[in-house]
Enzyme design. Structure first.
Site, short mmCIF file in Angstrom:
data_model
loop_
_atom_site.label_atom_id
_atom_site.label_comp_id
_atom_site.label_asym_id
_atom_site.label_seq_id
_atom_site.Cartn_x
_atom_site.Cartn_y
_atom_site.Cartn_z
NE ARG A 1 12.70 39.54 53.49
CZ ARG A 1 13.43 38.74 52.99
NH1 ARG A 1 14.30 37.93 53.37
NH2 ARG A 1 13.41 38.65 51.60
CG ASP B 1 13.18 40.39 63.65
OD1 ASP B 1 13.35 39.86 62.65
OD2 ASP B 1 14.29 40.74 64.33
NE ARG C 1 14.67 42.99 69.76
CZ ARG C 1 14.44 41.68 69.61
NH1 ARG C 1 14.18 41.19 68.50
NH2 ARG C 1 14.22 40.83 70.51
#
Length: 256
Positions: A50, A52, A202
């Site tokens: 999934r 972002d 990230r």
């Protein structure tokens, strides 16, 4: 119902991410809308990851169940026709086993993060790389990254809203290399694991950038990891440079 595996690439900038959300444009919606042009009332599709808002993919994998038999080539061509002009494309399509699941059958995810270091802002790569103006110490970042390889509690490097049952993950690889890209020299981070926590990549890249800039020592990353505290993490990098590049399966539906 025959099941098909789809290998998908997309530019994440126009989307709220992969997963469908009410009132927001999602990659999942784009694929399902295209599928509905071929057959109505199909089950929802599922994806390996999934991604972002703003995150890209070159090797996302999803599966769909169709009411009738399609040749994989014709299904791919038809989907790409109906996906236009969105920045989404089905790169490959394969007939899959009925028990294949894009998410639950996966044993590996691979991500690439592109970081461009130059003074001038990027034009061709705007929104597709993290642009910073200062130079980074590649050796220091590699030393810091070594502390993250293996099985760890990654609480420090996951978003506070992460829904994973456990913060314990095994990071199998974190490679950092200089690459001559279209817009100049890039630092590319390649990460591989069975699965990742929300914002883990990230968070890691943003923290390693602080090491490369000299604001952190490599050992500070080990200290932050062992703190098991989100507040100990460095800044989270923007989504611009992040790509889901591949998904591994014991029986690769696209092999051969």
């Amino acid at each position: 119902m025959p099941r098909y595996a789809l290998q998908i690439e997309y530019d994440g900038r126009p989307f709220c991410g992969w997963q469908a959300q009410a009132g927001l444009p999602a990659v999942q919606d784009a694929i399902e809308t295209a599928l509905a042009r071929l057959e109505p009332d199909l089950p929802r599709i599922a994806a390996a990851g999934r991604t972002d808002t703003g995150v890209h993919a070159t090797g996302q994998v999803a599966h769909c169940d169709m009411a009738r038999d399609w040749s994989p080539f014709r299904l791919m061509e038809a989907l790409n026709h109906h996906l236009r002009p969105l920045p989404v494309a089905v790169r490959a399509c394969a007939l899959a086993d009925s028990e294949f699941h894009a998410r639950f059958s996966a044993h590996e995810r691979r991500y690439l993060f592109r970081l461009l270091t130059r003074r001038a802002p990027p034009t061709f790569d705007a929104g597709r790389v993290w642009h910073i103006k200062h130079k980074l110490d590649l050796g220091a970042m590699r030393d810091a990254a070594a502390h993250l390889i293996g099985l760890h509690d990654f609480t420090t490097f996951r978003a506070s809203q992460c829904q994973a049952a456990s913060p314990v993950k095994t990071l199998d690889a974190l490679e950092i290399a200089l690459v001559e890209g279209l817009s100049g020299v890039e630092i590319q981070f390649r990460l591989r694991a069975r699965s990742f926590l929300h914002n883990q990549v990230r968070s890691i890249v943003g923290t390693l950038e602080r090491v490369g800039a000299g604001a952190w020592a490599p050992e500070d990353v080990k200290t932050a990891l062992e703190a098991r505290d989100r507040a100990a993490c460095g800044p989270v990098s923007p989504p611009d440079g992040l790509y889901l590049t591949g998904v591994g399966y014991a029986r690769d539906p696209f092999a051969g």
